[in-house]
Each structure stands twice: as structure tokens, then as C-alpha cells.
Design an enzyme around this catalytic site. Structure first.
Site, short mmCIF file in Angstrom:
data_model
loop_
_atom_site.label_atom_id
_atom_site.label_comp_id
_atom_site.label_asym_id
_atom_site.label_seq_id
_atom_site.Cartn_x
_atom_site.Cartn_y
_atom_site.Cartn_z
N SER A 136 1.01 -1.14 -0.03
CA SER A 136 -0.08 -0.05 0.09
C SER A 136 1.01 1.43 -0.04
CB SER A 136 -0.93 -0.21 1.34
OG SER A 136 -1.55 1.21 1.38
N LYS A 162 -1.13 -1.27 -4.59
CA LYS A 162 -2.31 -0.26 -4.06
C LYS A 162 -1.87 1.06 -3.78
CE LYS A 162 -4.56 0.02 0.28
NZ LYS A 162 -5.38 -0.89 1.52
N LYS A 164 -3.05 4.97 -2.68
CA LYS A 164 -3.93 5.84 -2.00
C LYS A 164 -4.51 6.89 -2.78
CE LYS A 164 -4.10 3.88 2.13
NZ LYS A 164 -5.45 3.41 2.74
N ASP A 189 -7.08 3.01 -3.27
CA ASP A 189 -7.94 3.06 -2.11
C ASP A 189 -8.16 4.43 -1.50
OD1 ASP A 189 -8.87 2.63 0.65
OD2 ASP A 189 -7.09 1.79 1.50
N GLU A 214 -11.00 0.32 -3.52
CA GLU A 214 -11.31 0.11 -1.94
C GLU A 214 -11.81 1.35 -1.31
OE1 GLU A 214 -7.89 -1.35 -0.15
OE2 GLU A 214 -8.61 -0.82 1.86
N ASP A 239 -13.68 -1.88 3.07
CA ASP A 239 -12.71 -1.58 4.31
C ASP A 239 -13.46 -1.33 5.53
OD1 ASP A 239 -10.57 -1.46 6.33
OD2 ASP A 239 -9.47 -0.17 4.65
N LYS A 263 -9.49 -6.99 8.25
CA LYS A 263 -8.31 -6.50 9.13
C LYS A 263 -8.93 -6.88 10.55
CE LYS A 263 -7.29 -2.29 6.79
NZ LYS A 263 -7.45 -0.65 6.77
N GLY A 291 -3.73 -4.07 6.20
CA GLY A 291 -2.64 -3.57 7.31
C GLY A 291 -3.23 -2.18 7.88
O1 OSB Z 1 -7.08 1.96 4.57
O2 OSB Z 1 -5.95 0.15 4.35
C1 OSB Z 1 -6.11 1.27 4.72
C2 OSB Z 1 -2.85 2.41 6.85
C3 OSB Z 1 -3.59 2.75 7.86
C4 OSB Z 1 -4.98 3.01 7.81
C5 OSB Z 1 -5.80 2.59 6.80
C6 OSB Z 1 -5.22 1.70 5.76
C7 OSB Z 1 -3.89 1.69 5.71
C8 OSB Z 1 -3.25 1.04 4.44
C9 OSB Z 1 -1.47 0.71 5.11
O3 OSB Z 1 -3.62 1.10 3.52
C10 OSB Z 1 -1.65 -0.85 4.98
C11 OSB Z 1 -0.25 -1.24 5.63
O4 OSB Z 1 0.84 -1.03 4.76
O5 OSB Z 1 -0.13 -1.54 6.74
MG MG Z 2 -8.29 0.83 3.19
#
Ligand code: OSB
Ligand code: MG
Length: 369
Positions: A136, A162, A164, A189, A214, A239, A263, A291
Site C-alpha cells: 500500500s 495499491k 492511496k 484506496d 477500495e 474496508d 483486518k 494492514g
Molecule cells: O485503509 O488500508 C487502509 C493504513 C492505515 C490506515 C488505513 C489503511 C492503511 C493502509 C496501509 O493502507 C497498509 C499497511 O501497509 O499497513
Molecule cells: Mg483501506
């Protein structure tokens, strides 16, 4: 199983690189680690995966701390329970606070697996010792920086990228990524950065054939997501709003999305993750492990749960060195050149806890007996 004490420790860990989502930027994590000890002196470790502020979910470090210390830990300490699966029910009276619950619950699973002398992933019912990994990548200061980051991760072997996205970092950015890297497994995402008013933009993303989109819409929504899914080709991955097996069932029934990012923290621990995985598997909905910028302890739990049958897509579970100069476990989590992690064979989470490193990073701790 009877837990004699629960120790909570808050550590501060600076990230190797800041992480930016549509709700903000993080430079340093404030992580609560949980150590449970039973009446026979066995121990287990877990992690509360909330953020530093209530930007992703309503839980955050200080709220989770006080809730775990004053409410949840006292519900568990000294109570006789058949096994780790029973720990969730001990805390059931308290509504919500699933990340705080998960810190305690997953620690009990580690303890139980260690006592049985089996790897946690097997104890959870895992079947795939080798799991597939994606990354991510947060919002960057500019597009060339993002392209460089993606190049590094692809060269490291990661199977899925992925990125953001947000209203100031979407169409043109994805277009640039596609232009540079062709048909890699790519997804976006949004962390709830859009509403149905943005339907034209969201429809326009179909041209990029993303693996999934996402959480485009509000964090607590599964209704508008169903309306959106009916109008776009890109599969929606949920999510934030999926906090329980019941949420998953309702979202599947409503057709709010086609995939779920699962998660541990968001649903309240391994027992709840197992239930969500089962509902999704029975309904043909793929899940993958999300994550929360975890330390090695939360990361180890993510690896273990990712081995379950229903986790059929690469997760956001990646190498320690992407986040930390020095992780709190040994060995650090490593990813093979094929973009996989092999769940360890040792008992419990299968990684050694480095207490000296935890102590160096500790800002407060408390023991509930
Ligand atoms: O939306 O998946 C998410 C990190 C913090 C809060 C929300 C998210 C995320 C990530 C990071 O996308 C995932 C990671 O590398 O741990
Ligand atoms: Mg997410």
C-alpha cells in the site's frame, strides 16, 4: 485458559517514510502492545492497531488505552475460559472498541498456540503457509516520487500495487501509473474520500481496469456503495464499514462490493476474522488481509490469519523494512523475490519478541492483574 495479568505498553516508532491517506499524514506511530500471561506463567503478545487519531475509525491510541485498561482487561483477567476463541465473549458486553479487544484477543491466541507448541497459523486453521504480498503506497508529494516508489516495490517482487487516492490525487495519477507500468495488478484506496456526487469521476476510473477500488464512499456506508457498484465495472472492495460477521453478511446481501479487505483489528481479533472469512468464502467473496502500519507483532498476526483458505488475494502484509529501521521482532518480516511471505514454523506467532527494543521505545506501561 485463565489469564493472570495483562500488560500494556505504548511505544513510539518513527516510520521510515511518512504515510499519507485521504485523512492525513503519519510520521510516527503510537502503538499499544499487549502481553498476556496465564496462571501457569505462559505468555502471548498482541497489538492494538488503531491510529494516532480517529481518522480511520473511531478508535485511537488514547481511547484504546483507557478502554483496554479500565474496561476490557478487567473483563478478561482472572476469568476461566475454555480457549482463545472464548476470549471475545468475555468482552462482549462492551460495544465497539474492536481494535482494543483485538489486541487482547490475539495475544491470547498467541499464548494458546505457544502452550500447544504449534504455529499460530496452523492453530487458526490456516492452509497456505506461503502467502502472497502486495504493498500500500501512500499519497506522495508528486507523481515522479510515486512512480519511483512503485518501481522499487515491483523490483522487490510485490505482486500487487495499491495506491492511496483522493480528489486531488486520482484520475491523472492512475493514468500516469498505467502509462509507466502497463497492466500490473493495480488498485486504488480512497479511504472514504468521495460521495455519490462524484459518480462521474468514479465511473471514469473504469477505463484503468483496476483490480479493485477500495472504500470510495463514507466509512460507515454499505448502501450507497451498492448503488455505486451497480453503476461501475471496477469491483468495489470494502474496508472501513465491515466491523463484524453481520456487517459482512449484510454487505454481501446488498451487493455493496465484491471483495473485502479483512483486518483483525477492525473486526475484533482472530475469532471474528475467522467468522468473516467463512461467510465470505461461502458466498464467493474473496478476502485479503489489510494492514494498519503494524509493528512486527501485529504483522506476525496478519501473516498467521492470511493463511486461511478464503484469503485468496495478495494482502497489505509486507516487509518490516518498509516501515521500521528496526522492528520489535526477530527476525524481521521478509518478503521473497517472488513477493511471498512464509509463515514461520515456530510456536505461536513464531517470531522472537525483542524486549530491549520495546523498552527503548516505551513511553508508558501498565499491568492489570
Ligand atoms: O485503509 O488500508 C487502509 C493504513 C492505515 C490506515 C488505513 C489503511 C492503511 C493502509 C496501509 O493502507 C497498509 C499497511 O501497509 O499497513
Ligand atoms: Mg483501506
Amino acid at each position: 485458559m485463565q489469564i493472570r495479568s495483562i500488560e500494556m505498553t505504548e511505544i513510539r516508532l518513527p516510520l521510515v517514510h511518512f504515510f499519507e491517506t485521504s485523512f492525513g499524514r503519519t510520521y510516527e506511530r503510537r502503538i499499544i502492545l499487549v502481553r498476556v500471561e496465564d496462571t501457569e506463567g505462559a505468555e502471548g503478545w498482541g497489538e492494538v492497531t488503531c491510529g494516532e487519531g480517529p481518522g480511520y475509525s473511531d478508535e485511537w491510541t488514547d481511547s484504546a488505552w483507557v478502554t483496554a485498561e479500565k474496561i476490557l482487561a478487567p473483563m478478561v483477567v482472572g476469568k476461566e475460559v475454555e480457549n482463545a476463541t472464548g476470549v471475545w465473549s468475555l468482552m462482549k458486553w462492551a460495544r465497539g472498541h474492536r481494535m482494543a479487544k483485538s489486541g487482547i484477543e490475539t495475544a491470547c491466541w498467541d499464548l494458546e498456540a505457544k502452550k500447544l507448541g504449534v504455529p499460530l497459523w496452523r492453530h487458526l486453521g490456516g492452509v497456505n503457509q506461503v502467502i502472497e504480498c502486495g504493498v500500500s503506497i501512500g499519497i506522495q508529494d508528486n507523481v515522479p516520487q510515486l512512480l519511483e516508489k512503485i518501481r522499487v516495490e515491483l523490483e522487490a517482487g510485490y505482486k500487487r500495487i495499491k495506491i492511496k487516492i483522493s480528489p486531488s490525487w486520482d484520475y491523472d495519477v492512475i493514468k500516469a501509473v498505467r502509462a509507466e507500468f502497463g497492466d500490473i495488478l493495480l488498485m486504488g484506496d480512497a479511504n472514504s474520500a468521495y460521495t455519490l456526487d462524484d459518480i462521474d469521476l468514479l465511473k471514469s476510473l473504469d477505463e484503468f481496469e483496476l483490480m479493485m477500488l477500495e472504500q470510495p464512499l463514507p466509512y460507515d456506508d454499505i448502501i450507497d456503495h451498492a448503488k455505486l457498484q451497480a453503476q461501475i465495472k471496477t469491483p468495489i472492495c470494502l474496508d472501513e464499514p465491515i466491523k463484524s460477521p453481520e456487517d459482512a453478511r449484510k454487505a454481501i446481501e446488498l451487493k455493496s462490493g465484491k471483495i473485502i479487505n479483512l483486518k483483525n483489528g477492525r473486526v475484533g481479533g482472530h475469532t471474528q476474522s475467522k467468522l468473516v472469512e467463512k461467510i465470505c468464502r461461502e458466498n464467493g467473496i474473496p478476502v485479503w488481509c489489510g494492514g494498519m502500519l503494524e509493528s512486527g507483532i501485529g504483522r506476525a498476526h496478519n501473516i498467521a490469519i492470511s493463511t486461511l483458505e478464503g484469503y485468496t488475494m495478495p494482502g497489505d502484509v509486507s516487509a518490516s523494512k518498509r516501515y521500521w529501521h528496526e522492528d520489535v521482532i526477530e527476525p524481521a518480516v521478509e518478503v521473497s523475490p517472488e513477493g511471498t511471505i512464509t509463515a514461520p514454523d515456530g510456536p505461536g506467532i513464531g517470531f522472537e519478541i525483542k524486549r530491549d527494543r520495546i523498552e527503548k521505545a516505551t513511553v508508558r506501561s501498565v499491568v492489570i492483574k
